[in-house]
Design an enzyme around this catalytic site. Sequence first.
Site, PDB file in Angstrom:
ATOM      1  N   GLY A 288      -1.850  63.553 -10.679  1.00  0.00           N
ATOM      2  CA  GLY A 288      -1.945  62.133 -10.975  1.00  0.00           C
ATOM      3  C   GLY A 288      -1.040  61.328 -10.056  1.00  0.00           C
ATOM      4  O   GLY A 288      -0.654  61.785  -8.976  1.00  0.00           O
ATOM      5  N   CYS A 289      -0.686  60.135 -10.482  1.00  0.00           N
ATOM      6  CA  CYS A 289       0.190  59.278  -9.683  1.00  0.00           C
ATOM      7  C   CYS A 289       1.483  60.006  -9.350  1.00  0.00           C
ATOM      8  O   CYS A 289       2.142  60.559 -10.230  1.00  0.00           O
ATOM      9  CB  CYS A 289       0.488  57.991 -10.460  1.00  0.00           C
ATOM     10  N   PHE A 290       1.863  59.978  -8.085  1.00  0.00           N
ATOM     11  CA  PHE A 290       3.042  60.746  -7.683  1.00  0.00           C
ATOM     12  C   PHE A 290       4.354  60.163  -8.179  1.00  0.00           C
ATOM     13  O   PHE A 290       5.388  60.834  -8.144  1.00  0.00           O
ATOM     14  CB  PHE A 290       3.100  60.971  -6.165  1.00  0.00           C
TER      15      PHE A 290
END
Length: 234
Positions: A57-59
């Site tokens: 997902g979003c880092f």
Amino acid sequence: MKSSKWFSRGIACAMLVAAGAILYSPFASAKEGIAIPPPALDEKSTAATETAIFAGGCFWGVQGVFQHVEGVLDATSGYAGGEEKTAIYEVVGGGQTGHAEAVKVTFDPRKVSYGKLLQVYFSVAHDPTQLNRQGPDRGTQYRSTVFPIGAEQAKIAKAYIDQLDAAKVFSKKIATTIEPEETFYAAEGYHQNFLTLNPDYPYIVYNDLPKIENLKTIFPDIYRKDPVLVKVSG
């Protein structure tokens, strides 16, 4: 100047907050994290440093979690799975580059093993059962992927996925892919240390801060209060 997609993500989250919508997956928002068994197969390394690459997902949140793990020397947000010329946030956001938002973790294997990092990754860093999405984010760039460095890491990651699936630890089958021999490209400077620098940002509050609390609760033996931060020039 920060990218338009950075602002778009923030605006979308703010609108959902105002509307009272749920911004995050049930996995990420749980008051208690998901405790899972350690990998039956792990490596024993005496090297001073080793590198691992994870996408989930979003880092921002994945980086934030590993920055709080004892034995981690550096955790850098970036891209893996595509070409160097497309390793640009605005381009990756289109979902057509093959890249996933990823985090390169440099660690001391004498203090924390690769298997232990995998346990953290599957337990609190993200929900490994979601396919090409994570919480409010959709697209292949948000897929759950382990990018192993070498045959041993690939073997350990596959064995652990098989172990967790066989034990039915999760209610659904793990969707995590294993994609070896992919190059990692560091993300733009404004993405580094984002969770630490923006603790009140709506996306961080609803999606990522619970992960840090879950790490602290489930892995107190390796939780580090002060995160190890990326040094960003300029």
